[in-house]
Design a protein around this motif. Structure first.
Motif, PDB file in Angstrom:
ATOM      1  N   PRO A 190       0.791  -1.235   0.000  1.00  0.00           N
ATOM      2  CA  PRO A 190       0.000   0.000   0.000  1.00  0.00           C
ATOM      3  C   PRO A 190       0.827   1.291   0.000  1.00  0.00           C
ATOM      4  CG  PRO A 190       0.157  -0.821   2.232  1.00  0.00           C
ATOM      5  CD  PRO A 190       0.905  -1.800   1.359  1.00  0.00           C
ATOM      6  N   TYR A 191       2.176   1.189   0.010  1.00  0.00           N
ATOM      7  CA  TYR A 191       2.973   2.414   0.116  1.00  0.00           C
ATOM      8  C   TYR A 191       3.122   3.152  -1.206  1.00  0.00           C
ATOM      9  CZ  TYR A 191       3.703   1.468   4.956  1.00  0.00           C
ATOM     10  OH  TYR A 191       3.472   1.277   6.280  1.00  0.00           O
ATOM     11  N   LEU A 192       3.313   2.411  -2.292  1.00  0.00           N
ATOM     12  CA  LEU A 192       3.439   3.031  -3.619  1.00  0.00           C
ATOM     13  C   LEU A 192       4.545   4.082  -3.654  1.00  0.00           C
ATOM     14  CD1 LEU A 192      -0.380   3.498  -4.384  1.00  0.00           C
ATOM     15  CD2 LEU A 192       1.095   1.570  -5.043  1.00  0.00           C
ATOM     16  N   TYR A 193       5.605   3.824  -2.908  1.00  0.00           N
ATOM     17  CA  TYR A 193       6.698   4.768  -2.692  1.00  0.00           C
ATOM     18  C   TYR A 193       7.646   4.806  -3.885  1.00  0.00           C
ATOM     19  CZ  TYR A 193      11.175   6.193  -0.469  1.00  0.00           C
ATOM     20  OH  TYR A 193      12.377   6.774  -0.158  1.00  0.00           O
ATOM     21  N   ASP A 194       7.773   5.960  -4.469  1.00  0.00           N
ATOM     22  CA  ASP A 194       8.699   6.162  -5.575  1.00  0.00           C
ATOM     23  C   ASP A 194       9.992   6.739  -5.003  1.00  0.00           C
ATOM     24  OD1 ASP A 194       9.796   6.349  -8.074  1.00  0.00           O
ATOM     25  OD2 ASP A 194       8.591   8.064  -8.720  1.00  0.00           O
ATOM     26  N   GLY A 195      10.788   5.861  -4.407  1.00  0.00           N
ATOM     27  CA  GLY A 195      11.945   6.301  -3.639  1.00  0.00           C
ATOM     28  C   GLY A 195      13.200   6.503  -4.465  1.00  0.00           C
ATOM     29  N   SER A 196      14.176   7.160  -3.837  1.00  0.00           N
ATOM     30  CA  SER A 196      15.470   7.393  -4.478  1.00  0.00           C
ATOM     31  C   SER A 196      16.587   7.029  -3.503  1.00  0.00           C
ATOM     32  CB  SER A 196      15.613   8.870  -4.861  1.00  0.00           C
ATOM     33  OG  SER A 196      15.744   9.677  -3.708  1.00  0.00           O
ATOM     34  N   LEU A 197      17.711   6.606  -4.036  1.00  0.00           N
ATOM     35  CA  LEU A 197      18.848   6.268  -3.179  1.00  0.00           C
ATOM     36  C   LEU A 197      19.335   7.481  -2.398  1.00  0.00           C
ATOM     37  CD1 LEU A 197      20.948   3.790  -5.330  1.00  0.00           C
ATOM     38  CD2 LEU A 197      19.752   3.323  -3.184  1.00  0.00           C
ATOM     39  N   GLU A 198      19.249   8.658  -3.013  1.00  0.00           N
ATOM     40  CA  GLU A 198      19.684   9.890  -2.336  1.00  0.00           C
ATOM     41  C   GLU A 198      18.885  10.105  -1.045  1.00  0.00           C
ATOM     42  OE1 GLU A 198      20.604  14.483  -3.529  1.00  0.00           O
ATOM     43  OE2 GLU A 198      18.775  13.590  -4.339  1.00  0.00           O
ATOM     44  N   TYR A 199      17.553   9.990  -1.130  1.00  0.00           N
ATOM     45  CA  TYR A 199      16.732  10.146   0.072  1.00  0.00           C
ATOM     46  C   TYR A 199      17.031   9.041   1.074  1.00  0.00           C
ATOM     47  CZ  TYR A 199      12.927  10.052   3.343  1.00  0.00           C
ATOM     48  OH  TYR A 199      12.223  10.021   4.520  1.00  0.00           O
ATOM     49  N   GLU A 200      17.147   7.823   0.579  1.00  0.00           N
ATOM     50  CA  GLU A 200      17.371   6.687   1.469  1.00  0.00           C
ATOM     51  C   GLU A 200      18.665   6.839   2.262  1.00  0.00           C
ATOM     52  OE1 GLU A 200      15.348   4.091   2.182  1.00  0.00           O
ATOM     53  OE2 GLU A 200      13.882   5.168   0.972  1.00  0.00           O
ATOM     54  N   GLU A 201      19.709   7.328   1.614  1.00  0.00           N
ATOM     55  CA  GLU A 201      20.991   7.501   2.309  1.00  0.00           C
ATOM     56  C   GLU A 201      20.851   8.466   3.482  1.00  0.00           C
ATOM     57  OE1 GLU A 201      23.767   8.680  -0.685  1.00  0.00           O
ATOM     58  OE2 GLU A 201      23.833   6.673  -1.592  1.00  0.00           O
ATOM     59  N   THR A 202      20.121   9.568   3.281  1.00  0.00           N
ATOM     60  CA  THR A 202      19.922  10.548   4.348  1.00  0.00           C
ATOM     61  C   THR A 202      19.070   9.976   5.468  1.00  0.00           C
ATOM     62  OG1 THR A 202      20.086  12.343   2.738  1.00  0.00           O
ATOM     63  CG2 THR A 202      19.076  12.879   4.854  1.00  0.00           C
ATOM     64  N   TYR A 203      17.948   9.364   5.095  1.00  0.00           N
ATOM     65  CA  TYR A 203      17.016   8.793   6.077  1.00  0.00           C
ATOM     66  C   TYR A 203      17.694   7.701   6.901  1.00  0.00           C
ATOM     67  CZ  TYR A 203      13.227   5.904   7.868  1.00  0.00           C
ATOM     68  OH  TYR A 203      12.416   5.163   8.685  1.00  0.00           O
ATOM     69  N   LEU A 204      18.398   6.804   6.234  1.00  0.00           N
ATOM     70  CA  LEU A 204      18.998   5.669   6.927  1.00  0.00           C
ATOM     71  C   LEU A 204      20.209   6.062   7.755  1.00  0.00           C
ATOM     72  CD1 LEU A 204      18.555   2.941   4.186  1.00  0.00           C
ATOM     73  CD2 LEU A 204      17.258   3.219   6.317  1.00  0.00           C
ATOM     74  N   ALA A 205      20.907   7.122   7.366  1.00  0.00           N
ATOM     75  CA  ALA A 205      22.028   7.615   8.182  1.00  0.00           C
ATOM     76  C   ALA A 205      21.513   8.085   9.542  1.00  0.00           C
ATOM     77  CB  ALA A 205      22.753   8.741   7.464  1.00  0.00           C
ATOM     78  N   LYS A 206      20.344   8.740   9.551  1.00  0.00           N
ATOM     79  CA  LYS A 206      19.751   9.179  10.821  1.00  0.00           C
ATOM     80  C   LYS A 206      19.363   7.976  11.667  1.00  0.00           C
ATOM     81  CE  LYS A 206      17.887  13.502   9.014  1.00  0.00           C
ATOM     82  NZ  LYS A 206      16.676  14.228   8.608  1.00  0.00           N
ATOM     83  N   PHE A 207      18.764   6.955  11.020  1.00  0.00           N
ATOM     84  CA  PHE A 207      18.399   5.747  11.761  1.00  0.00           C
ATOM     85  C   PHE A 207      19.632   5.088  12.363  1.00  0.00           C
ATOM     86  CE2 PHE A 207      18.667   1.116  11.230  1.00  0.00           C
ATOM     87  CZ  PHE A 207      17.950   0.754  12.365  1.00  0.00           C
ATOM     88  N   ALA A 208      20.686   4.945  11.568  1.00  0.00           N
ATOM     89  CA  ALA A 208      21.891   4.257  12.036  1.00  0.00           C
ATOM     90  C   ALA A 208      22.535   4.964  13.218  1.00  0.00           C
ATOM     91  CB  ALA A 208      22.890   4.131  10.892  1.00  0.00           C
ATOM     92  N   ALA A 209      22.345   6.282  13.303  1.00  0.00           N
ATOM     93  CA  ALA A 209      22.938   7.055  14.403  1.00  0.00           C
ATOM     94  C   ALA A 209      22.085   7.026  15.671  1.00  0.00           C
ATOM     95  CB  ALA A 209      23.143   8.501  13.952  1.00  0.00           C
ATOM     96  N   ALA A 210      20.887   6.465  15.607  1.00  0.00           N
ATOM     97  CA  ALA A 210      19.978   6.460  16.754  1.00  0.00           C
ATOM     98  C   ALA A 210      20.518   5.563  17.865  1.00  0.00           C
ATOM     99  CB  ALA A 210      18.594   5.983  16.319  1.00  0.00           C
ATOM    100  N   LYS A 211      20.521   6.071  19.073  1.00  0.00           N
ATOM    101  CA  LYS A 211      20.967   5.282  20.220  1.00  0.00           C
ATOM    102  C   LYS A 211      19.949   4.168  20.469  1.00  0.00           C
ATOM    103  CE  LYS A 211      23.199   9.204  22.398  1.00  0.00           C
ATOM    104  NZ  LYS A 211      23.142  10.200  23.482  1.00  0.00           N
TER     105      LYS A 211
END
Length: 196
Positions: A32-53
């Motif tokens: 149901p997401y129908l997400y038209d994602g990009s690697l550029e966005y993913e890199e930013t989003y996932l970098a924040k996740f990886a830094a989460a304590k």
């Protein structure tokens, strides 16, 4: 099918981020997401996740291929648009563990990996200590959406068996570009929660 499942934390998460980005773009492109994602966005989003304590990334591998992944972290480590509805409803964000995405290739579904994803994320919450609830959210789409597959089976029953239930009125909004849209649009996300 022999699938190895492991939980990564700390700096070990960094090694899986390219695979997680690939899986998010692939799996979330479908209903149901129908997400038209990009690697550029993913890199930013996932970098924040990886830094989460306290973050955890549960990874499913079929041989050398990463076929699925699931994330979680304390709610206080997530974006304000996710935490604010809880704050407004009187919840203590320090006591809520947020289960993020679960992305699994279609070829590897139906083998119990969804349960393993939840088991290991909830196990991380218990190991960290101090959490009273676990939560996640799902996108809300109209039943008559033109891109909804006729054979779509929602995961509501699976989540209910895990002890989760939607919390009335507890929603957030998030913007992304749908596969059939020219620009980003706002999507409502419904939170589901269970006591730990």
């Amino acid at each position: 099918m022999s699938i190895e499942v492991s939980a990564l934390s700390g700096e070990d998460i960094l090694s899986i981020l390219p695979d997680l980005a690939r899986l998010r773009i692939t799996v979330f492109r479908d209903w149901p997401y129908l997400y038209d994602g990009s690697l550029e966005y993913e890199e930013t989003y996932l970098a924040k996740f990886a830094a989460a304590k306290g973050a955890v990334c549960v990874v499913a591998r079929d041989g050398d291929l990463v076929v699925g992944a699931s994330t979680g972290a304390p709610m206080v480590e997530h974006a304000d648009e996710f935490g604010e509805p809880f704050r407004a409803a009187g919840y203590d964000l320090d006591k809520i563990f947020y289960c993020g995405e679960s992305v699994l290739l279609k070829s590897h579904r139906g083998h119990g990996l969804g349960h393993k994803f939840f088991d290991l994320r909830e196990g991380r919450a218990h190991a960290l200590g101090g959490f009273t609830h676990s939560t996640f959210c799902r996108v809300v789409r109209p039943d008559d959406h033109p891109l909804k597959p006729e054979d779509y089976i929602p995961l509501d029953r699976f989540w209910a068996r895990r002890g989760y239930a939607p919390v009335p009125g507890l929603t957030a909004t998030y913007d992304w570009k749908d596969v059939d849209q020219a620009d980003e649009t706002t999507h409502t996300m419904q939170f589901w929660m269970r006591a730990l």
